[in-house]
Design a protein around this motif. Structure first.
Motif, mmCIF file in Angstrom:
data_model
loop_
_atom_site.group_PDB
_atom_site.id
_atom_site.type_symbol
_atom_site.label_atom_id
_atom_site.label_comp_id
_atom_site.label_asym_id
_atom_site.label_seq_id
_atom_site.Cartn_x
_atom_site.Cartn_y
_atom_site.Cartn_z
ATOM 1 N N SER A 160 2.547 0.450 11.888
ATOM 2 C CA SER A 160 1.506 0.598 10.875
ATOM 3 C C SER A 160 2.110 0.501 9.478
ATOM 4 N N VAL A 161 1.529 -0.353 8.636
ATOM 5 C CA VAL A 161 1.893 -0.414 7.211
ATOM 6 C C VAL A 161 0.634 -0.130 6.415
ATOM 7 N N ARG A 162 0.665 0.935 5.647
ATOM 8 C CA ARG A 162 -0.449 1.312 4.788
ATOM 9 C C ARG A 162 0.005 1.263 3.336
ATOM 10 N N VAL A 163 -0.892 0.878 2.452
ATOM 11 C CA VAL A 163 -0.577 0.784 1.023
ATOM 12 C C VAL A 163 -1.363 1.866 0.290
ATOM 13 N N LEU A 164 -0.639 2.785 -0.324
ATOM 14 C CA LEU A 164 -1.272 3.824 -1.137
ATOM 15 C C LEU A 164 -1.360 3.277 -2.560
ATOM 16 N N TYR A 165 -2.570 2.875 -2.930
ATOM 17 C CA TYR A 165 -2.789 2.184 -4.203
ATOM 18 C C TYR A 165 -3.078 3.198 -5.308
ATOM 19 N N LYS A 172 -6.332 10.129 -7.436
ATOM 20 C CA LYS A 172 -7.412 9.355 -6.819
ATOM 21 C C LYS A 172 -6.877 8.165 -6.021
ATOM 22 N N ALA A 173 -5.632 8.276 -5.595
ATOM 23 C CA ALA A 173 -5.007 7.178 -4.854
ATOM 24 C C ALA A 173 -5.786 6.881 -3.571
ATOM 25 N N THR A 174 -5.869 5.592 -3.242
ATOM 26 C CA THR A 174 -6.590 5.143 -2.054
ATOM 27 C C THR A 174 -5.616 4.494 -1.094
ATOM 28 N N LYS A 175 -5.696 4.864 0.182
ATOM 29 C CA LYS A 175 -4.803 4.286 1.184
ATOM 30 C C LYS A 175 -5.506 3.148 1.901
ATOM 31 N N TYR A 176 -4.840 2.002 1.899
ATOM 32 C CA TYR A 176 -5.422 0.795 2.490
ATOM 33 C C TYR A 176 -4.657 0.370 3.732
#
Length: 319
Positions: A160-165, A172-176
């Motif tokens: 799994s690779v998730r991007v915490l934007y 308010k970071a969003t994980k994609y």
């Protein structure tokens, strides 16, 4: 696969955000600004508490504007080049005077703590992040950045690779993951990461000096990718007079054939960079490698409270 992730931090993105988000009135005892330094350390402490990693790498911009990208797209980041750059010298990025010394401070503290940093010749931090994420076969990966370009790394396999934007800040970071990228940008979920890179190529990015395909904005790029599945299939449709592609879109895409071909390697992050690290391991140290040096730097730069928060975050991790 273990549950604890490897945390890959986009260093430049994070300390730029800290510099502009925290007042420069935050200073060391000798009067030097330390707003970026303090903000960066606090952000790392917060991320460790949230994500509970057992490995962590801060990725560096060893070459913020690689010549091989400029050769393909001359406008690439051209507007960020410092105007006073001497003729014949490598391009220098226009960075606030008060930030550059703080990057050196950050590197000193990371080194004293024993936290790994990584870079690669002729590569940006994006390429280092992309290479390390692509290499990983054991642990889930969390990439942390304020740069949307990194959304192309989101995937489920082989790990799994998730991007915490961080676009709206750490709070308010969003994980994609692939699902979130597909839902937000309307690209096919089965190849959401690569499709996002293709959307970015078509749409362009003024902040990076990438013009995109004239007349093809984000919404149109998203629609075309949803209909055709990939940039390769979109271009095949553009060259096929019998395809359902509209005449207007066909004309725009065919006029931009040369740009599309050259922009591919510019927009896509490298996954084969020659990455080197400052430490023998990317294991996150639970205590400072050089505690006396850390204490000295904490006092010199006036960041004892931030380093205390970092140590508290490490103390809460399993041994």
């Amino acid at each position: 696969m273990t549950e604890a992730p490897v945390l890959l931090l986009d260093g430049a993105s994070m300390w730029f955000r800290s510099y502009f988000g925290i007042p420069s009135s935050i200073t060391a005892p000798d009067g030097r600004p330390v707003n970026a330094l303090r903000g960066f350390i606090d952000a790392v402490a917060t991320l460790i508490t949230r994500e509970r990693p057992h490995r962590l790498v801060v990725c560096r911009d060893d070459d913020w504007r690689p010549q091989w990208r400029v050769d393909l797209i001359p406008s690439y980041k051209a507007h960020r080049v410092a105007e006073e750059n001497p003729a014949g010298e490598p391009d220098v990025e226009e960075v606030p005077d008060e930030l550059t010394p703080q990057v050196d401070m950050i590197m000193e503290i990371l080194d004293a703590f024993g936290i790994a940093t990584a870079g690669a010749p002729e590569c940006e931090a994006d390429d280092v992040l992309g290479t390390l994420a692509d290499r990983e076969r054991r642990d889930p990966v969390v990439v942390v950045s304020g740069d949307r370009d990194l959304l192309q790394l989101a995937r489920d396999e082989p790990v799994s690779v998730r991007v915490l934007y961080l676009g709206r800040g750490l709070a308010k970071a969003t994980k994609y993951g692939p699902g979130e990228v597909a839902e937000t940008y309307g690209v096919p979920v089965d190849r959401a990461g690569p499709a996002y890179a293709e959307l970015a190529l078509l749409r362009g990015d003024p902040s990076d000096g990438l013009p995109g395909v004239a007349g093809i904005g984000e919404k149109t790029a998203s629609t075309l990718l949803a209909q055709h599945g990939s940039l390769e299939h979109i271009l095949a449709a553009a060259h096929d007079p019998k395809s359902t592609l509209s005449k207007a879109h066909r004309t725009k895409l065919l006029a931009a054939t040369d740009y599309i071909e050259r922009a591919g390697p510019v927009v896509r992050v490298a996954t084969d960079a020659e990455v080197t690290m400052t430490t023998d391991t990317d294991a996150l140290p639970l205590v400072a490698a050089h505690p006396r040096k850390v204490a000295e730097l904490a006092e010199r730069y006036g960041v004892s409270s931030s380093l205390g928060r970092l140590q508290k975050a490490l103390d809460a991790l399993p041994g």
